[in-house]
Design an enzyme around this catalytic site. Sequence first.
Site, mmCIF file in Angstrom:
data_model
loop_
_atom_site.group_PDB
_atom_site.id
_atom_site.type_symbol
_atom_site.label_atom_id
_atom_site.label_comp_id
_atom_site.label_asym_id
_atom_site.label_seq_id
_atom_site.Cartn_x
_atom_site.Cartn_y
_atom_site.Cartn_z
ATOM 1 C CD GLU A 59 -27.327 40.250 16.482
ATOM 2 O OE1 GLU A 59 -27.962 40.191 17.556
ATOM 3 O OE2 GLU A 59 -26.080 40.242 16.434
ATOM 4 C CD1 TRP A 81 -24.442 41.764 13.384
ATOM 5 C CD2 TRP A 81 -22.328 41.019 13.510
ATOM 6 N NE1 TRP A 81 -24.412 40.766 14.319
ATOM 7 C CE2 TRP A 81 -23.133 40.293 14.419
ATOM 8 C CE3 TRP A 81 -20.966 40.727 13.424
ATOM 9 C CZ2 TRP A 81 -22.601 39.292 15.231
ATOM 10 C CZ3 TRP A 81 -20.441 39.727 14.232
ATOM 11 C CH2 TRP A 81 -21.263 39.024 15.112
ATOM 12 C CE1 TYR A 95 -22.986 33.595 17.039
ATOM 13 C CE2 TYR A 95 -22.512 35.585 15.786
ATOM 14 C CZ TYR A 95 -22.335 34.810 16.905
ATOM 15 O OH TYR A 95 -21.501 35.237 17.903
ATOM 16 C CB CYS A 147 -19.637 35.821 21.154
ATOM 17 S SG CYS A 147 -18.324 36.844 20.494
ATOM 18 N NE ARG A 174 -15.919 32.516 20.719
ATOM 19 C CZ ARG A 174 -15.238 33.661 20.651
ATOM 20 N NH1 ARG A 174 -14.347 33.953 21.582
ATOM 21 N NH2 ARG A 174 -15.424 34.516 19.669
ATOM 22 C CG ASP A 177 -18.685 43.834 25.138
ATOM 23 O OD1 ASP A 177 -18.879 44.441 26.203
ATOM 24 O OD2 ASP A 177 -18.446 44.403 24.056
HETATM 25 N N1 THF Z 1 -17.647 42.347 19.824
HETATM 26 C C1 THF Z 1 -17.608 42.994 21.007
HETATM 27 N N2 THF Z 1 -16.469 43.546 21.407
HETATM 28 N N3 THF Z 1 -18.687 43.084 21.801
HETATM 29 C C2 THF Z 1 -19.873 42.524 21.411
HETATM 30 O O1 THF Z 1 -20.858 42.630 22.160
HETATM 31 C C3 THF Z 1 -19.962 41.833 20.189
HETATM 32 N N4 THF Z 1 -21.123 41.206 19.756
HETATM 33 C C4 THF Z 1 -21.324 41.104 18.323
HETATM 34 C C5 THF Z 1 -20.050 40.798 17.687
HETATM 35 N N5 THF Z 1 -18.897 41.181 18.212
HETATM 36 C C6 THF Z 1 -18.822 41.783 19.404
HETATM 37 C C7 THF Z 1 -21.861 42.420 17.785
HETATM 38 N N6 THF Z 1 -22.931 42.894 18.600
HETATM 39 C C8 THF Z 1 -23.378 46.819 19.884
HETATM 40 C C9 THF Z 1 -24.233 45.824 20.321
HETATM 41 C C10 THF Z 1 -24.046 44.519 19.899
HETATM 42 C C11 THF Z 1 -23.021 44.190 19.037
HETATM 43 C C12 THF Z 1 -22.157 45.177 18.600
HETATM 44 C C13 THF Z 1 -22.343 46.489 19.020
HETATM 45 C C14 THF Z 1 -23.571 48.242 20.288
HETATM 46 O O2 THF Z 1 -22.762 49.103 19.964
HETATM 47 N N7 THF Z 1 -24.651 48.588 20.994
HETATM 48 C C15 THF Z 1 -24.925 49.964 21.401
HETATM 49 C C16 THF Z 1 -25.662 50.708 20.320
HETATM 50 C C17 THF Z 1 -26.842 49.980 19.738
HETATM 51 C C18 THF Z 1 -27.396 50.612 18.465
HETATM 52 O O3 THF Z 1 -26.765 51.503 17.879
HETATM 53 O O4 THF Z 1 -28.496 50.198 18.051
HETATM 54 C C19 THF Z 1 -25.689 49.933 22.705
HETATM 55 O O5 THF Z 1 -25.725 50.978 23.374
HETATM 56 O O6 THF Z 1 -26.243 48.888 23.062
HETATM 57 C C20 THF Z 1 -22.085 40.574 20.647
HETATM 58 O O7 THF Z 1 -22.602 39.390 20.219
#
Ligand code: THF
Length: 272
Positions: A59, A81, A95, A147, A174, A177
């Site tokens: 990323e 994403w 970004y 974010c 800002r 999660d």
């Molecule tokens: N939206 C929300 N609700 N939370 C976020 O953290 C978030 N971001 C980005 C944009 N919108 C968001 C996206 N980033 C995962 C991790 C980061 C993300 C989105 C999803 C996630 O599901 N992680 C899992 C699986 C990882 C994988 O499959 O490789 C994990 O267990 O960490 C934050 O900027």
Amino acid sequence: VRSQYEDFMRHVWEHGVAKGDRTGTGTRSVFGHQMRFDLSEGFPLVTTKKVFLKAIIVELLWFLRGDSNVKWLQERGCTIWDEWAREDGELGPVYGVQWRNWPTPDGGHIDQIAQVVQQLRSNPDSRRIIVSAWNVADLDKMALMPCHAFFQFYVAPATTPGGRGKLSCQLYQRSADIFLGVPFNIASYALLTHMLAQQCDLDVGDFIWTGGDCHLYTNHFEQVRTQLARTPFPYPVLNIRRRPDSIFDYQYEDFEVLEYQHHPAIKADVAV
Ligand code: THF
């Protein structure tokens, strides 16, 4: 402190207020929090669950490409994403676009990352070494508003003749999660700080994480209980295998994390 992230999670768990949100999921939330990680003491990759560093590296390289289409991420197995992309994979001017190609009113573009490298090398005392992803005029064209929106670099001068300065980075996020996003965000900016330090012949200093709306989603509560029952391990060590020609020439294979001791992964759904 190695338990800073877990202490933060516990603080919001214990003191957060119930608050609705855009996604309709519901959260427990605290406004304003800061954590400081000394990058010379270890790489701040959360240890109380397994964090998938591959997705974080891919990323970050995607941001540095100035890319805004999930296709390049998907080709490298990164799907984080996907939920926000349009049918053609586009996310709008998110970004990467703002970092590398901030549009100016006269039709030009500003490469904020190239300017950071240049300033760190030529004017390290500057108090203006800043990257902003929060482009107010573009916000409504983005699939998701940034974010992690604004970050600044700081060089502490060398303390011995011929010594190296120390590079620190502070991020303002800002919206945070805490369970899913924050471990990614911390590791991502820590990585970027290491890369910039390498390119500019600096040692690494602190990464300071500053959060606005810091929240635990209600559908992560079970996971939070599991994670807070675990004891953190010492942080691992980041090794960058070579020195690429520029900040834009890093590849996934250039990074390795040594001695990553961690508890098992904890699955959770992301709020969209
Ligand atoms: N939206 C929300 N609700 N939370 C976020 O953290 C978030 N971001 C980005 C944009 N919108 C968001 C996206 N980033 C995962 C991790 C980061 C993300 C989105 C999803 C996630 O599901 N992680 C899992 C699986 C990882 C994988 O499959 O490789 C994990 O267990 O960490 C934050 O900027």
